[in-house]
Design an enzyme around this catalytic site. Structure first.
Site, PDB file in Angstrom:
ATOM      1  N   HIS A 208       0.800  -1.231   0.000  1.00 56.37           N
ATOM      2  CA  HIS A 208       0.000   0.000   0.000  1.00 56.37           C
ATOM      3  C   HIS A 208       0.829   1.276   0.000  1.00 56.37           C
ATOM      4  O   HIS A 208       0.286   2.365  -0.075  1.00 56.37           O
ATOM      5  CB  HIS A 208      -0.959   0.025   1.190  1.00 56.37           C
ATOM      6  CG  HIS A 208      -0.267   0.281   2.503  1.00 56.37           C
ATOM      7  ND1 HIS A 208       0.431  -0.694   3.169  1.00 56.37           N
ATOM      8  CD2 HIS A 208      -0.161   1.403   3.246  1.00 56.37           C
ATOM      9  CE1 HIS A 208       0.931  -0.171   4.285  1.00 56.37           C
ATOM     10  NE2 HIS A 208       0.591   1.095   4.355  1.00 56.37           N
TER      11      HIS A 208
HETATM   12  C1  UD1 Z   1      -2.258   5.044   6.200  1.00 57.40           C
HETATM   13  C2  UD1 Z   1      -0.963   5.572   6.830  1.00 57.40           C
HETATM   14  C3  UD1 Z   1       0.135   4.532   6.685  1.00 57.40           C
HETATM   15  C4  UD1 Z   1      -0.308   3.182   7.247  1.00 57.40           C
HETATM   16  C5  UD1 Z   1      -1.618   2.791   6.563  1.00 57.40           C
HETATM   17  C6  UD1 Z   1      -2.143   1.469   7.097  1.00 57.40           C
HETATM   18  C7  UD1 Z   1      -0.528   7.992   6.707  1.00 57.40           C
HETATM   19  C8  UD1 Z   1       0.266   9.024   6.034  1.00 57.40           C
HETATM   20  N1  UD1 Z   1      -0.485   6.771   6.159  1.00 57.40           N
HETATM   21  O1  UD1 Z   1      -2.015   4.880   4.808  1.00 57.40           O
HETATM   22  O2  UD1 Z   1       1.273   4.944   7.413  1.00 57.40           O
HETATM   23  O3  UD1 Z   1       0.685   2.223   7.000  1.00 57.40           O
HETATM   24  O4  UD1 Z   1      -2.595   3.819   6.801  1.00 57.40           O
HETATM   25  O5  UD1 Z   1      -3.207   1.000   6.335  1.00 57.40           O
HETATM   26  O6  UD1 Z   1      -1.146   8.280   7.711  1.00 57.40           O
HETATM   27  N2  UD1 Z   1      -9.192   4.546   1.861  1.00 57.40           N
HETATM   28  C9  UD1 Z   1     -10.426   3.950   1.794  1.00 57.40           C
HETATM   29  N3  UD1 Z   1     -10.997   3.535   2.968  1.00 57.40           N
HETATM   30  C10 UD1 Z   1     -10.404   3.677   4.168  1.00 57.40           C
HETATM   31  C11 UD1 Z   1      -9.146   4.306   4.223  1.00 57.40           C
HETATM   32  C12 UD1 Z   1      -8.560   4.720   3.061  1.00 57.40           C
HETATM   33  O7  UD1 Z   1     -10.988   3.788   0.724  1.00 57.40           O
HETATM   34  O8  UD1 Z   1     -10.986   3.271   5.178  1.00 57.40           O
HETATM   35  C13 UD1 Z   1      -8.524   4.961   0.597  1.00 57.40           C
HETATM   36  C14 UD1 Z   1      -8.855   6.365   0.157  1.00 57.40           C
HETATM   37  O9  UD1 Z   1      -8.885   6.390  -1.232  1.00 57.40           O
HETATM   38  C15 UD1 Z   1      -7.674   7.156   0.662  1.00 57.40           C
HETATM   39  C16 UD1 Z   1      -6.548   6.167   0.500  1.00 57.40           C
HETATM   40  O10 UD1 Z   1      -7.136   4.893   0.775  1.00 57.40           O
HETATM   41  O11 UD1 Z   1      -7.456   8.335  -0.044  1.00 57.40           O
HETATM   42  C17 UD1 Z   1      -5.382   6.408   1.428  1.00 57.40           C
HETATM   43  O12 UD1 Z   1      -5.813   6.461   2.789  1.00 57.40           O
HETATM   44  P1  UD1 Z   1      -4.933   7.235   3.889  1.00 57.40           P
HETATM   45  O13 UD1 Z   1      -5.551   7.082   5.223  1.00 57.40           O
HETATM   46  O14 UD1 Z   1      -4.648   8.616   3.413  1.00 57.40           O
HETATM   47  O15 UD1 Z   1      -3.549   6.468   3.835  1.00 57.40           O
HETATM   48  P2  UD1 Z   1      -3.200   4.907   3.775  1.00 57.40           P
HETATM   49  O16 UD1 Z   1      -2.622   4.619   2.434  1.00 57.40           O
HETATM   50  O17 UD1 Z   1      -4.333   4.066   4.258  1.00 57.40           O
END
Ligand code: UD1
Length: 370
Positions: A208
């Site tokens: 991811h």
């Molecule tokens: C986040 C953390 C990362 C951690 C990871 C664990 C930061 C910078 N990153 O990354 O350190 O290893 O979580 O999973 O804080 N999305 C969904 N549903 C959700 C959550 C996210 O669809 O419940 C999608 C959205 O399109 C979103 C993208 O995933 O924009 C990224 O989510 P985000 O929370 O920004 O970062 P992660 O890649 O999950």
């Protein structure tokens, strides 16, 4: 005896694993009055509710529902919403865990409101400031009053950064407490049967990180490599929402779905995922936590990253940092030879939450809060 009011902050999947064992231990202490704050950084059922349930955490006392966005948007939303809660509820101590955006955001809010701030999993550094998590780690550690570290090298790093030794406490790795808390369930779980992997050799894949999944060429290259690997050993790949979005956007999801020896799934819950990892022959990942869990379980781990903030998983454990170019060769070697000389690091023993709560009690006594 006075009581101490504590906020336990969770935001994303990995925080829940870290906070759950501390939550359970605090329940045993009459001096601790604590509340669970969920920023809502992860909000999909598979990324949040299922995790809370699995880890025996209740519904949060405060759910901030910040959702996704750019780094600044997400961080700002957490800060605005948590500030309101922190002023209204007025805790004595705020505990944040790990290195996600919400960790840093709540840390800044708490400290500016002059709360005592504790960071669980302090002192980890990848020395790669292009990783958002590295910025979150450095900022959070620099303003924390209690820094709980998972390994001794983290203590050394914090001392080099000028943090007072009195603030640093080596407590061990909290992720192992979650595993031990749920070991019976993990061992009884039927996931292997469900995927048809019982008594078979297979590998697990999780990806991811922006550095792997955000660049279309790198993502395509990874998928092609996984396809070749799956002809040697079948793979199960629980797909993170961020990765699913990027695969769809680049027309790779259909292609991947058609590969017979790669089983794609939704993100799995903690018990299912750990039961798969525990029985696998190897794991290919870019996660932080999975590097630690594989070291604990003695499972070969190939980490598709140039750096790790958890070097002890390489020096003492089963982890190897690999590039997409040398992944196949490294996997072959590991599958043939296993991980010789790997061991479980000090204090990765399922008793970290106990040490955290003892350390917290000592802090409160020192500050004459108890
Ligand atoms: C986040 C953390 C990362 C951690 C990871 C664990 C930061 C910078 N990153 O990354 O350190 O290893 O979580 O999973 O804080 N999305 C969904 N549903 C959700 C959550 C996210 O669809 O419940 C999608 C959205 O399109 C979103 C993208 O995933 O924009 C990224 O989510 P985000 O929370 O920004 O970062 P992660 O890649 O999950």
């Amino acid at each position: 005896m006075r009581s101490i009011s504590i906020h336990l902050v969770v935001a994303a999947r990995p925080n829940m694993m870290k906070i759950a064992p501390v939550f359970q231990k605090l329940k045993e202490k009459s001096w601790a009055k604590f509340k669970l704050i969920h920023t809502g950084q992860h909000y999909d059922k598979e990324m949040s509710n299922v995790f809370l349930q699995d880890l025996q955490l209740p519904s949060p006392d405060f759910l901030l529902s910040v959702g996704s966005g750019t780094h600044a948007q997400q961080t700002a939303r957490v800060m605005e919403r948590y500030e309101e809660v922190c002023i209204q509820d007025n805790p004595d101590i705020v505990i944040v865990a790990g290195d996600v955006n919400s960790t840093m955001a709540c840390a800044i809010v708490a400290k500016k409101l002059q709360k005592h701030l504790a960071h669980l999993e302090a002192g980890l550094r990848s020395f790669d400031r292009s990783m958002p998590e590295e910025i979150n780690r450095i900022l959070t550690d620099s303003i924390s009053d209690i820094l709980w570290t998972p390994s001794r090298d983290a203590n050394e790093q914090l001392l080099k950064e000028g943090i007072s030794p009195d603030s640093i406490d080596f407590v061990g790795n909290i992720m192992m407490d979650s595993f031990e808390m749920l070991r019976k369930k993990i061992e009884a779980c039927s996931t292997l049967d469900d995927f048809g992997f019982k008594h078979k050799k297979f590998g697990v894949v999780t990806l991811h990180r922006p550095s792997n999944v955000d660049d279309p060429n790198s993502l395509k290259n990874i998928i092609e490599t996984l396809s070749r690997i799956s002809r040697e050993i079948p793979l199960v790949f629980p797909v993170h929402p961020r990765t699913r979005e990027r695969l769809e956007k680049n027309n790779l999801l259909d292609k991947l779905n058609k590969m017979q020896s790669i089983v794609l799934t939704q993100p799995l819950d903690y018990v299912q995922f750990m039961s798969l990892v525990k029985s696998s022959s190897a794991v290919i990942t870019d996660s932080g936590g999975v590097q630690e869990e594989t070291t604990y379980l003695g499972i070969p781990c190939l980490t598709l990253r140039e750096t790790t903030e958890r070097p002890i998983t390489v020096t003492e454990g089963t982890n190897r940092l690999v590039s997409i170019e040398n992944l196949e060769a490294n996997l072959k070697t590991l599958l043939q030879g296993g991980c010789v000389n790997a061991r479980v690091p000090e204090f990765w023993d399922g008793k970290t939450a106990e040490r955290v709560v003892e350390s917290l009690e000592r802090f409160c006594q020192r500050k004459r809060m108890l």
